[in-house]
Design an enzyme around this catalytic site. Structure first.
Site, short mmCIF file in Angstrom:
data_model
loop_
_atom_site.label_atom_id
_atom_site.label_comp_id
_atom_site.label_asym_id
_atom_site.label_seq_id
_atom_site.Cartn_x
_atom_site.Cartn_y
_atom_site.Cartn_z
N PRO A 285 0.79 -1.29 -0.03
CA PRO A 285 0.14 -0.04 0.09
C PRO A 285 0.71 1.46 -0.11
O PRO A 285 1.76 1.42 0.77
CB PRO A 285 -0.90 0.03 1.39
CG PRO A 285 0.11 -1.08 2.13
CD PRO A 285 0.96 -1.72 1.36
N ARG A 323 -0.81 16.75 -8.97
CA ARG A 323 -1.85 15.84 -9.36
C ARG A 323 -2.99 16.50 -10.04
O ARG A 323 -3.71 16.04 -10.96
CB ARG A 323 -2.48 15.20 -8.03
CG ARG A 323 -1.37 14.20 -7.35
CD ARG A 323 -1.96 13.20 -6.35
NE ARG A 323 -2.96 12.50 -6.85
CZ ARG A 323 -4.19 12.49 -6.59
NH1 ARG A 323 -4.82 13.32 -6.12
NH2 ARG A 323 -4.94 11.53 -7.17
N TYR A 327 -3.44 14.57 -13.50
CA TYR A 327 -4.81 13.78 -13.61
C TYR A 327 -6.11 14.38 -13.39
O TYR A 327 -7.32 13.78 -13.06
CB TYR A 327 -4.70 12.54 -12.73
CG TYR A 327 -3.31 11.96 -12.05
CD1 TYR A 327 -2.75 11.02 -13.07
CD2 TYR A 327 -3.02 12.24 -11.21
CE1 TYR A 327 -1.54 10.37 -12.62
CE2 TYR A 327 -1.77 11.51 -10.55
CZ TYR A 327 -1.14 10.70 -11.43
OH TYR A 327 -0.19 9.94 -10.98
N CYS A 354 3.98 29.33 -15.52
CA CYS A 354 3.65 29.83 -16.91
C CYS A 354 3.04 28.57 -17.61
O CYS A 354 3.64 28.14 -18.67
CB CYS A 354 4.63 30.48 -17.38
SG CYS A 354 5.33 31.97 -16.61
N GLU A 355 1.86 27.95 -16.97
CA GLU A 355 1.25 26.81 -18.02
C GLU A 355 -0.25 27.07 -17.57
O GLU A 355 -0.70 27.38 -16.50
CB GLU A 355 1.62 25.53 -17.50
CG GLU A 355 3.14 25.34 -17.45
CD GLU A 355 3.34 24.58 -18.94
OE1 GLU A 355 2.36 24.33 -19.59
OE2 GLU A 355 4.54 24.43 -19.17
C1 LIG Z 1 2.45 2.64 -6.84
C2 LIG Z 1 2.53 1.12 -6.66
C3 LIG Z 1 1.96 0.76 -5.53
C4 LIG Z 1 1.32 1.59 -4.50
O1 LIG Z 1 0.05 1.88 -5.00
P1 LIG Z 1 -1.14 2.75 -4.34
O2 LIG Z 1 -2.23 3.00 -4.87
O3 LIG Z 1 -0.44 4.22 -3.69
O4 LIG Z 1 -1.42 2.03 -2.88
C5 LIG Z 1 2.13 -0.50 -5.02
N1 LIG Z 1 2.77 -1.53 -5.95
C6 LIG Z 1 3.32 -0.99 -7.07
C7 LIG Z 1 4.14 -2.01 -8.05
C8 LIG Z 1 3.23 0.18 -7.34
O5 LIG Z 1 3.85 0.52 -8.65
#
Ligand SMILES: *Cc1c(COP(=O)(O)O)cnc(C)c1O
Length: 427
Positions: A285, A323, A327, A354-355
């Site tokens: 996580p 972010r 996204y 400047c974007e």
């Molecule tokens: C980014 C990533 C995570 C963590 O993802 P979260 O959405 O932040 O929990 C776990 N494993 C791998 C391989 C990742 O690239």
């Protein structure tokens, strides 16, 4: 006008109209350290971790914090002290783990583009597992390990082809993604790995995406992983651990992801039902451990009314907090000092870069004046860590609060540091 309660961040609250994180007055911190400023709650990170630990009570589980979400040394130190391992995606991240006192044996190395130098570095450090993402990588890793007289511990990252139902840029478990080995090629890849002299197969791994707010994709991925474990073991290759990746979402804007302990109760019940309940488990996580532990403080520089839009220009920008630009992500934005009864105006909250993509929030009702301070919420994951110095803007300072105590964990970067490695041409 003020969202109440504040989405997702239980350690964040108003006292006498002033915003506090734990027992720290955020206006004081902004005054002392300047803005933009990241502030993280130690208690929020520990609470988020505790939800996983409750879910896993009595099981053999290694929690590997996916440190790309927030790789500040003090954050890593906090998780290392709780017994966490780390999911890394570069040699640089491995160096951070070691600098923060993390245990290399609890490190797993993910990513589609590991270099030979990074493999060598990780083998030397004695990491726990390489999560391999292609056949070509298997061959190279075997060569590197064999040349060092070692056998690299490997898992193969499976792409289970499940839809995580999240933003396309953070969905990783579908056929069209660059990640992992296709479900139907997995067995053959394991058979190849088992033949290679520099490898030792230890586990299986998947990671289907990020900011997942539904249970179903996790449940579907679990079933597919267990089907594969059965097929691989039937071919005589033992799978010692099963790694379910990360991806659990957080509440940014009324999102309702399952709680970690409730989700794991369900996943573990399925594992038990299928006879795999005694396996060593791993999870990775990231966002769900840190995302709702942090805020980014910023000061209003100018108000700029317009015919179609009103702009609230602040001193934090897309380089500090990418972010939204990257996204179209939503982050709640609230004042550090509430003005009860004030009507407010609809603003786009934008930075000085400047974007046109440089915005932090769109159409936000705010009662603000220049000099006021705002907090961008849920900014603990993929914010500071994704920051850049675009427009020669040094990186913000970071503070970790613990009750009424505030620790400066990253000093504000100096401009000179930005061009220290650059050279004028002589002659
Ligand atoms: C980014 C990533 C995570 C963590 O993802 P979260 O959405 O932040 O929990 C776990 N494993 C791998 C391989 C990742 O690239």
């Amino acid at each position: 006008m003020i969202p109440s309660p504040l989405p997702g961040q239980p350690q964040l609250h108003y006292r006498d109209q002033s915003l506090y994180l734990e027992d720290c007055h955020l206006t004081d911190l902004a005054r002392k350290h300047g803005t933009p400023l990241y502030v993280y709650s130690k208690g929020a990170m520990l609470d988020a971790l505790a939800a996983y630990q409750r879910g896993f009570a009595g099981r053999r589980v290694q929690i590997c914090y996916a440190m790309k979400a927030n790789s500040s040394l003090a954050v890593l130190q906090l998780f290392a002290r709780q017994g966490c391992g780390f999911d890394i995606v570069s040699g640089g991240e491995l160096e951070r783990v070691l600098a923060a006192g993390g245990d290399p044996a609890k490190v797993i190395f993910s990513g589609v583009g590991k270099t030979r130098a990074e493999m060598h570095q990780a083998l030397q450090a004695g990491i726990g597992c390489f999560n391999v993402e292609s056949e070509a990588e298997l061959e190279v890793l075997s060569n590197v390990a064999a040349s060092m007289g070692l056998r690299a511990p490997v898992s193969i990252r499976v792409n289970p082809n499940v839809d995580a139902k999240t933003h396309p840029y953070i969905s990783t478990g579908l056929k069209g993604n660059k990640f992992g080995i296709a479900h139907e090629h997995t067995l053959a890849t394991y058979q190849r790995a088992a033949q290679l002299p520099g490898l030792r197969v230890v586990g299986i791994d998947c990671h289907i995406g990020s900011q997942i707010t539904e249970e179903t994709p996790f449940m579907d991925a679990l079933e597919r992983m267990l089907d594969l474990v059965a097929a691989i073991e039937a071919a005589g290759i033992a799978i010692h651990h099963i790694d379910f990746g990360g991806g659990l979402g957080i509440n940014y804007n009324g999102d309702t992801p399952p709680a970690a302990d409730a989700l794991w109760a369900k996943l573990l019940a399925r594992l038990d039902a299928r006879g795999y309940g005694d396996r060593q488990l791993m999870i990775e996580p990231g966002r769900s451990l840190v995302g709702n532990a942090g805020v980014c403080l910023t000061e209003v520089l100018y108000l700029k009314p317009g015919e179609q839009k009103n702009f609230c220009v602040v001193d934090a920008a897309m380089n500090d907090l990418p972010r939204p630009a990257m996204y179209q992500a939503y982050h709640a934005i609230v004042p550090l000092h509430q003005q009860p009864g004030a009507e407010g105006t609809l603003y786009d909250v934008v930075g000085p870069v400047c974007e046109s993509g440089d915005w932090l929030g769109r159409d936000r009702q705010l009662a603000v004046a220049p000099g006021d301070q705002l907090a961008v919420l849920s900014a603990g994951a993929y914010c500071s860590a994704m920051g850049s110095t675009y427009n020669s803007r040094p990186r913000p300072a970071e503070v970790l609060v613990d009750g009424a105590r505030a620790h400066l964990i990253r000093a504000r970067e100096g401009v000179v540091e930005l061009f220290r490695n650059e050279r004028l041409v002589g002659g």
